[in-house]
Design an enzyme around this catalytic site. Structure first.
Site, PDB file in Angstrom:
ATOM      1  N   GLY A 123      18.141  44.226  54.341  1.00 17.68           N
ATOM      2  CA  GLY A 123      17.811  42.738  54.695  1.00 17.68           C
ATOM      3  C   GLY A 123      16.951  41.992  53.113  1.00 17.68           C
ATOM      4  N   ASN A 174       8.732  40.420  54.498  1.00 18.10           N
ATOM      5  CA  ASN A 174       8.180  41.639  53.788  1.00 18.10           C
ATOM      6  C   ASN A 174       6.990  41.462  54.350  1.00 18.10           C
ATOM      7  OD1 ASN A 174       8.606  39.455  51.320  1.00 18.10           O
ATOM      8  ND2 ASN A 174       8.348  41.112  50.510  1.00 18.10           N
ATOM      9  N   GLY A 192      25.968  45.535  48.378  1.00 15.59           N
ATOM     10  CA  GLY A 192      24.662  45.778  50.359  1.00 15.59           C
ATOM     11  C   GLY A 192      24.875  44.279  50.182  1.00 15.59           C
ATOM     12  N   LYS A 214      13.110  45.005  58.139  1.00 15.92           N
ATOM     13  CA  LYS A 214      12.270  42.919  56.825  1.00 15.92           C
ATOM     14  C   LYS A 214      12.959  41.920  58.774  1.00 15.92           C
ATOM     15  CE  LYS A 214      12.401  44.512  53.062  1.00 15.92           C
ATOM     16  NZ  LYS A 214      12.078  43.879  51.602  1.00 15.92           N
TER      17      LYS A 214
END
Length: 242
Positions: free
Chosen positions: A126, A84, A123, A63
């Site tokens: 991307g 994306n 996290g 990405k």
């Protein structure tokens, strides 16, 4: 025949291929959707020589790496720093977009309550960048949690009772819990989760992750990433055809 596809690595499980193949069948469209499963982004150059390709979705881990191959970036994708959706125009120019933020925003709205002012993003890949952009648009302040935190991020060890009570929205952007490793889950103190919390997992397989189960046990509202995927896929189709 117009070709569309998903660019990624180890994507045989792909939601997109099944979704678009079924869409093309139902709507009698003379289109094909393929998986462009490559080990290295350098292999993309060969794929791009196919002039029948009209659009592409992009998933992990490309990405951000895809951006160097593009001629133009939509302003939102530029701000997010991740792409994306790629549109191929009639001159063969490539323009990058991000529909993840749209899919997440619209799927999250029905789950929100008035106590949600801050969010934890588990996290820093991307997908997490689009999530942060979406949360800012909803006036929800995001904080990233990382195993190796940067200067403005927290570590998993920082998640104490005060933080968990303050941050009522928790989004899992890690792959932890994805099939077949369904017992895995982010290491957060679930004992501090309550009925005003929303636990949103970007994973869609399995339908209910261990992360979601642990939240549900505490009375939290939970969701997987399926609705987000559907919404971002339809937004992709809109981008390719406008």
């Amino acid at each position: 025949m117009n070709i569309y596809g998903l660019l990624g690595r180890n994507i045989s499980y792909s939601f997109s291929k099944n979704y678009f193949s079924e869409k093309f069948r139902k709507e009698s469209l003379n289109c094909d959707y393929q998986n462009f499963d490559i080990k290295d982004i350098k292999e993309l150059a060969l794929i791009l020589k196919n002039q029948d390709i009209k659009g592409m979705n992009v998933t992990i881990p490309y990405k951000q790496e895809i951006i160097s191959f593009l001629d133009e970036l939509d302003p939102i994708a530029k701000e997010i720093g991740a792409v994306n959706v790629v549109k191929f125009d009639i001159n063969g120019k490539l323009k990058g977009y991000n529909s993840d933020y749209y899919g997440f925003t619209e799927s999250l709205k029905p789950l929100l309550n008035n106590s949600i002012k801050k969010a934890i993003i588990l996290g820093t890949g991307g997908a997490s960048k689009a999530i942060a952009y979406a949360l800012n648009g909803l006036n929800i302040a995001p904080t990233f949690i990382s195993r190796n935190p940067d200067f403005n991020e927290l570590s998993y060890n920082d998640l104490d009772e005060d933080i968990m009570r303050d941050f009522k929205l928790i989004i899992n952007c890690t792959p932890l819990g994805t099939h077949p490793n369904i017992e895995n889950h982010p290491s957060i103190p679930y004992e501090y989760v309550g009925k005003n919390h929303v636990l949103y997992d970007l994973i869609y397989n399995p339908e209910e992750t261990t992360f979601m189960k642990k939240g549900k046990e505490k009375g939290a509202t939970v969701s997987n990433g399926l609705q987000m995927l559907i919404l971002q896929a339809e937004k992709s189709w809109e981008i390719w055809n406008t």
